[in-house]
Design a protein around this motif. Structure first.
Motif, PDB file in Angstrom:
ATOM      1  N   ARG B  36       8.101  11.737   3.999  1.00 29.48           N
ATOM      2  CA  ARG B  36       7.305  11.436   2.799  1.00 29.48           C
ATOM      3  C   ARG B  36       6.010  10.699   3.137  1.00 29.48           C
ATOM      4  N   ILE B  37       6.020   9.912   4.210  1.00 28.96           N
ATOM      5  CA  ILE B  37       4.760   9.316   4.678  1.00 28.96           C
ATOM      6  C   ILE B  37       3.815  10.444   5.103  1.00 28.96           C
ATOM      7  N   SER B  42       0.920   7.650   2.612  1.00 21.15           N
ATOM      8  CA  SER B  42       1.018   6.243   2.203  1.00 21.15           C
ATOM      9  C   SER B  42       2.458   5.767   2.330  1.00 21.15           C
ATOM     10  N   ILE B  43       2.628   4.593   2.947  1.00 18.31           N
ATOM     11  CA  ILE B  43       3.982   4.035   3.077  1.00 18.31           C
ATOM     12  C   ILE B  43       4.511   3.638   1.705  1.00 18.31           C
ATOM     13  N   SER B  75      -1.067   2.960  10.361  1.00 18.41           N
ATOM     14  CA  SER B  75      -1.445   2.636   8.983  1.00 18.41           C
ATOM     15  C   SER B  75      -2.582   1.648   8.965  1.00 18.41           C
ATOM     16  N   THR B  76      -3.322   1.718   7.883  1.00 21.70           N
ATOM     17  CA  THR B  76      -4.318   0.699   7.605  1.00 21.70           C
ATOM     18  C   THR B  76      -3.834  -0.030   6.364  1.00 21.70           C
ATOM     19  N   GLY B  84      -3.782   3.460   4.001  1.00 23.28           N
ATOM     20  CA  GLY B  84      -3.239   4.793   4.218  1.00 23.28           C
ATOM     21  C   GLY B  84      -2.351   4.788   5.427  1.00 23.28           C
ATOM     22  N   ALA B  85      -1.547   5.826   5.544  1.00 20.92           N
ATOM     23  CA  ALA B  85      -0.642   5.918   6.693  1.00 20.92           C
ATOM     24  C   ALA B  85      -0.459   7.380   7.068  1.00 20.92           C
ATOM     25  N   ARG B  86      -0.207   7.599   8.348  1.00 25.03           N
ATOM     26  CA  ARG B  86       0.118   8.957   8.760  1.00 25.03           C
ATOM     27  C   ARG B  86       1.052   8.903   9.957  1.00 25.03           C
TER      28      ARG B  86
END
Lengths: 127, 127
Positions: B36-37, B42-43, B75-76, B84-86
């Motif tokens: 889902r990330i 997004s976490i 992530s930031t 955001g996250a990836r």
């Protein structure tokens, strides 16, 4: 997976839960309980070896017995020794199929499990 | 397992947990969170789709990032949109291996799963 003699970390273990429906599941807790009832001849003793309360062990047995067409465990409740219990033929079969599923996953999924493990910090590649 | 056209009950689902050590495990919760990330970027959003608190989702990500040689999620944190996250390449690989393990179990263990299911009261043999 013990073919890597340099590797001192223990082999990974699996816990598999089969979800047939919201109410009907079979996982490691019930499988272990069946196995220990078979080995101890007692629901109470089986539960104790798993640090499971008598009430919880009975509840899981009743849940299994009502979910399957044939009860998995037969028991005589009460008495001075707390009654005895044993697996029915159906109970033996369910346990056997579940253990076979575990063995198949460990065997056929060995590459995937090892690929994940190798990426761990404490994985087998670490010296 | 959908070859029985008389059977209206849904296909069983599996939940597999790999236990590498007492502290290091990979199961359906972490795998779904990674997926889902990847899908939401997004976490926080990933956690929300699983009814998981922001704190819990972050905690699982930090646990995974410290368990593997390479972080699985970058992530930031913060910012007006919550950061955001990836998934990293390692994160994509872990998720892929885990999903492959699930698929292998469903495929290679189909006979065992079906044998258990056929013994259920609400199993496919019931008319």
């Amino acid at each position: 997976m013990s073919d890597n003699s340099d590797n001192s970390s223990p082999a990974p273990r699996l816990r598999i839960r089969i979800i047939f429906s919201d109410e009907t599941r079979l996982g490691p807790g019930k499988a272990d309980l069946l196995e220990r009832i078979r080995d101890t001849g007692s629901i109470a003793a089986a539960g104790r070896t798993m640090s499971m309360s008598y009430k919880r062990a009975w509840s899981l047995v009743e849940e299994m017995n009502s979910a399957y067409r044939t009860p998995l465990v037969t028991s005589t409740r009460g008495g001075t020794k707390g009654g005895g219990a044993r697996l029915t033929e159906a109970g033996e079969e369910i346990l056997e199929h579940y253990r076979a599923l575990e063995d198949i996953t460990v065997d056929k999924g060995a590459v995937q499990i090892e690929q994940i493990r190798a990426m761990l910090k404490d994985g087998p590649g670490k010296k």
